[in-house]
Design an enzyme around this catalytic site. Structure first.
Site, PDB file in Angstrom:
ATOM      1  N   GLY A   1      62.976 -72.282 -46.374  1.00  0.00           N
ATOM      2  CA  GLY A   1      62.282 -72.016 -45.722  1.00  0.00           C
ATOM      3  C   GLY A   1      62.364 -74.027 -45.161  1.00  0.00           C
ATOM      4  O   GLY A   1      62.262 -74.174 -45.765  1.00  0.00           O
TER       5      GLY A   1
ATOM      6  N   GLY B   1      45.167 -74.717 -47.035  1.00  0.00           N
ATOM      7  CA  GLY B   1      45.907 -75.742 -46.826  1.00  0.00           C
ATOM      8  C   GLY B   1      46.192 -76.699 -48.100  1.00  0.00           C
ATOM      9  O   GLY B   1      46.975 -76.526 -49.138  1.00  0.00           O
TER      10      GLY B   1
ATOM     11  N   LYS C   1      44.391 -64.166 -46.643  1.00  0.00           N
ATOM     12  CA  LYS C   1      43.604 -65.465 -47.005  1.00  0.00           C
ATOM     13  C   LYS C   1      42.364 -65.126 -48.147  1.00  0.00           C
ATOM     14  O   LYS C   1      42.505 -64.588 -48.761  1.00  0.00           O
ATOM     15  CB  LYS C   1      43.193 -66.523 -46.318  1.00  0.00           C
ATOM     16  CG  LYS C   1      44.362 -67.453 -45.941  1.00  0.00           C
ATOM     17  CD  LYS C   1      43.900 -67.938 -44.723  1.00  0.00           C
ATOM     18  CE  LYS C   1      44.722 -69.471 -44.335  1.00  0.00           C
ATOM     19  NZ  LYS C   1      44.751 -70.358 -43.478  1.00  0.00           N
TER      20      LYS C   1
END
Lengths: 328, 328
Positions: free
Chosen positions: B2, B148, B219
């Site tokens: 990716g 993140g 999440k």
């Protein structure tokens, strides 16, 4: 060493968590000596912490602990017991750093690890203490000295390990945050709010260390040294407290969308504790006795931690984390 | 695997930080293969990341990398290179978890560690993936998949190691926080604010995963499994998005001192993503694209982290931290 709010908190935390620690990390904590100003209780088999807490609460003296209570005091305690780690929780002294400094250096020389909640000796003699611990190849941990239960040193070292930390800006004193928050929500004067906070036990009878920014300045020194690698001591910090803040200035700020907070800045440009304007609905806008710190990093931008800056069990939890990290 | 925003961020982060890592942790990162949908670039001596980023930016294809560009794709890349750690940053797929799931399990079976920013396979097959990594005695890290650059998994494991974590309540999606913050500050409607956010590139053209709470629910599943030890998958989460929030309801809340936020709750009582009222000037009152999470603990009471939930370099910093932790 030291069996006030923090020392007792450590004993309570160990009672609560020894099974958890054994299960998760494979070791148990055995407290072989506890000292307060009355003397000490020393048992190489380990003290019964529940009894010790009861006796301290009833009589005020650990030396009343049956059979193992002694009149051995202070430094001498360290010579009368075998141990792996000194948990140092004597009161902060910003003039001399004592008795924490001497106790800590003696422990280092005896090749023992030290965990502390104390700020005074760190703010005055950071480099000397770190040098001594390294020279003797022992661990020295002090998470509790800065944020109480707000993790910041371990946070920076373990959780942000890929980043350079460029600055830390935060609220490092809960008492002043409480006073300013109440002045803001109630429109009350500094003097009245301080008095109320003293009645509630949030501010001390002599509030100088908190309201004049001294406590926050000590923490600024510790963070500057350990996280940013800036060698400094207490005298290098510019300090301004909150005693001149008026309800009028708070109201004016509010109208423009700002709050007034006692902000500590740790960066290459500034070592400073002073009242500043912060934006509403920003990470700096936390109320009550909370502490917070925003770490500016190169990769992760700004990361913030918020937590209880004080409290007996809360502070003890930071010391337990330090002990676990030493063991690991 | 990716090479979109996150994968490129990892390459940029390594370019920026390889010296820092060498100095602080004593190892260097050498990228021996990079794959996107066009193919791959494979070199056992290590790729020149600066050139690779330029070629990707100019041509859109890593397979155009001179000499070492190949048409080897997907799973086959893993058979054509020797490596220690797979950095998996393919797009999240909440229907099948692919290609992340197959890539990850293949790497485990080949006795390789895996670091991922992906949510889909974790939200659908958490237990299976953990079991596979343990069976093969390799490490599996996914800090970037939740916050993140807001550290939460490493934070809970390393920094709060002495405490039991009872619940996590937080804002786990930056796009919806941005939309609700703007609706609050400007009194604008949901529809107009969404459109503006799309023009700014903060909301995606198809905003469903964000505004319907799907991203936050993934999440929630990850945190429930890894931090609270609650076995669950995506279908166990109650999910309600923000598309029915009106400017009127926000205004009403404001008058009473509250803000409306899309809140995720992870506890034994609830696995839930839904709009809730939060107090102004509380740790929940953060604006813009910020993420936050409050961890309720037994010893340290409530501890909060705040950080950027997205961003290429920011997310990459979490993956670098995971890689450093694996090395350590």
């Amino acid at each position: 060493m030291g069996f006030g709010a923090v020392g007792k908190g450590v004993a309570e935390a160990i009672l609560l968590k020894n099974d958890f620690i054994k299960e998760n990390y494979g070791f148990e904590l055995n407290i072989v000596a506890v000292a307060d100003s009355s003397g000490s209780a020393i048992s190489k088999e380990g003290l019964d912490l529940k009894s010790l807490l009861e006796i301290k609460s009833k009589t005020g003296k650990v030396s009343n602990y049956p059979v193992y209570g002694t009149d051995i005091k202070d430094m001498d305690v360290l010579d009368n017991v075998e141990y792996d780690c000194l948990v140092e929780a004597t009161p902060t002294n910003i003039e001399t750093g004592e008795p924490a400094k001497s106790l800590t250096i003696k422990a280092f020389n005896d090749k023992k690890n030290v965990v502390t909640s104390n700020k005074g000796h760190l703010a005055l003699f950071f480099k000397e203490l770190m040098d001594e611990s390294q020279k003797n190849n022992v661990q020295f941990k002090f998470e509790a000295s800065v944020g109480g239960a707000m993790p910041i040193i371990n946070f920076a070292e373990e959780t942000l390990s890929s980043t350079d930390i460029e600055s830390i800006i935060g609220i490092l004193n809960g008492t002043t945050n409480y006073i300013l928050s109440r002045m803001t929500s109630e429109g009350s004067s500094y003097e009245n709010t301080l008095e109320e906070s003293q009645q509630l036990g949030i501010a001390e009878t002599d509030p100088t260390q908190d309201v004049e920014g001294i406590d926050a300045a000590c923490k600024t020194v510790i963070l500057a040294n350990i996280i940013l690698g800036i060698p400094c001591t207490y005298k290098d910090v510019y300090v301004e407290g909150i005693s001149k803040i008026t309800s009028e200035s708070i109201e004016l700020a509010l109208k423009e969308g700002y709050l007034i907070k006692l902000i500590a800045e740790v960066s290459k440009n500034a070592l400073e504790v002073s009242p500043r304007l912060v934006k509403k609905n920003s990470p700096y806008a936390v109320d009550g006795t909370l502490n917070m710190a925003t770490l500016k990093t190169d990769l992760a931008d700004e990361v913030t931690v918020i937590g209880k800056g004080a409290g007996s069990l809360e502070t003890a939890s930071a010391m337990l984390t330090d002990i676990i990290n030493i063991y690991k």
